[in-house]
Design a protein around this motif. Structure first.
Motif, mmCIF file in Angstrom:
data_model
loop_
_atom_site.group_PDB
_atom_site.id
_atom_site.type_symbol
_atom_site.label_atom_id
_atom_site.label_comp_id
_atom_site.label_asym_id
_atom_site.label_seq_id
_atom_site.Cartn_x
_atom_site.Cartn_y
_atom_site.Cartn_z
ATOM 1 N N ASP A 87 -7.956 6.806 -1.961
ATOM 2 C CA ASP A 87 -6.962 7.828 -1.610
ATOM 3 C C ASP A 87 -6.408 8.572 -2.819
ATOM 4 O O ASP A 87 -6.116 9.768 -2.736
ATOM 5 N N LEU A 88 -6.246 7.862 -3.947
ATOM 6 C CA LEU A 88 -5.553 8.449 -5.090
ATOM 7 C C LEU A 88 -6.454 8.734 -6.287
ATOM 8 O O LEU A 88 -6.048 9.423 -7.221
ATOM 9 N N LEU A 126 -6.390 2.388 -1.849
ATOM 10 C CA LEU A 126 -5.583 3.118 -2.830
ATOM 11 C C LEU A 126 -6.472 3.847 -3.830
ATOM 12 O O LEU A 126 -6.222 5.011 -4.154
ATOM 13 N N LYS A 150 1.420 3.907 -3.115
ATOM 14 C CA LYS A 150 0.998 5.298 -2.916
ATOM 15 C C LYS A 150 2.169 6.260 -3.171
ATOM 16 O O LYS A 150 2.016 7.249 -3.900
ATOM 17 N N TYR A 171 0.841 -1.203 0.000
ATOM 18 C CA TYR A 171 0.000 0.000 0.000
ATOM 19 C C TYR A 171 0.878 1.256 0.000
ATOM 20 O O TYR A 171 0.720 2.145 -0.839
#
Length: 170
Positions: A134-135, A131, A103, A99
């Motif tokens: 978050d991204l 992921l 990232k 992870y």
């Protein structure tokens, strides 16, 4: 030979050869990953693996034949051969390791449009949803892609959540 396959991509006769042996449909790890990345529109990816630089080069050349460019690659394996032989088992790597590596690599590669985590034995499926959240980009892992390919081959049409946007395409 393997070198020819790396230069030209998968041999189209493989499916025919397997079909001559069995009527059971099949998928390969790398084939499922390529199909998944293409389905999600991924063209410029970062790649996190448990492999060395030589394997990164081979994988990069292979997926390039499918129109996918590996913009950056990172291995999570320890730097020394001694550490690898004594203390490293890819299947026991904490989920936080792939992870965090994915990232950081994605954030350092501004033109990437997705993340590919290869190495089916490495725990990574649980990192997909975080992921992606978050991204904001799609994530494909080997185990996830193989499960998706298997479900498609079996004709399963189900709603599966928590394992990335790939499963929106069953």
């Amino acid at each position: 030979t393997f070198d020819r396959v790396l230069q030209k991509g998968p041999d189209p006769t493989l499916a025919a050869e397997v079909a001559n042996l069995t009527a059971i449909p099949f998928a390969t790890d790398i084939g499922a990953c390529i199909d998944a990345m293409q389905r999600l529109g991924m063209r410029r990816v970062v790649m996190v693996t448990p492999f060395d630089d030589a394997m990164h080069e081979q994988l990069t050349r292979y997926v390039a034949n499918a129109g996918i460019e590996v913009r950056a690659a990172r291995s999570i394996r320890p730097p020394s051969a001694e550490e690898i032989s004594r203390h490293y088992e890819v299947s026991t790597v904490p989920l936080a390791v792939p992870y965090q590596a994915a990232k950081a690599l994605f954030r350092s590669t501004p033109d990437a449009d997705g993340i590919w985590i290869t190495g089916a034995l490495m725990p990574s499926v649980g990192a997909i949803q975080p992921l992606e959240q978050d991204l904001g980009v799609p994530v494909v892992t080997s185990m996830q892609a193989m499960a998706w390919a298997g479900l498609k081959l079996a004709g399963v049409k189900a709603q599966i959540t928590g394992y990335g946007r790939l499963f929106d395409h069953l």
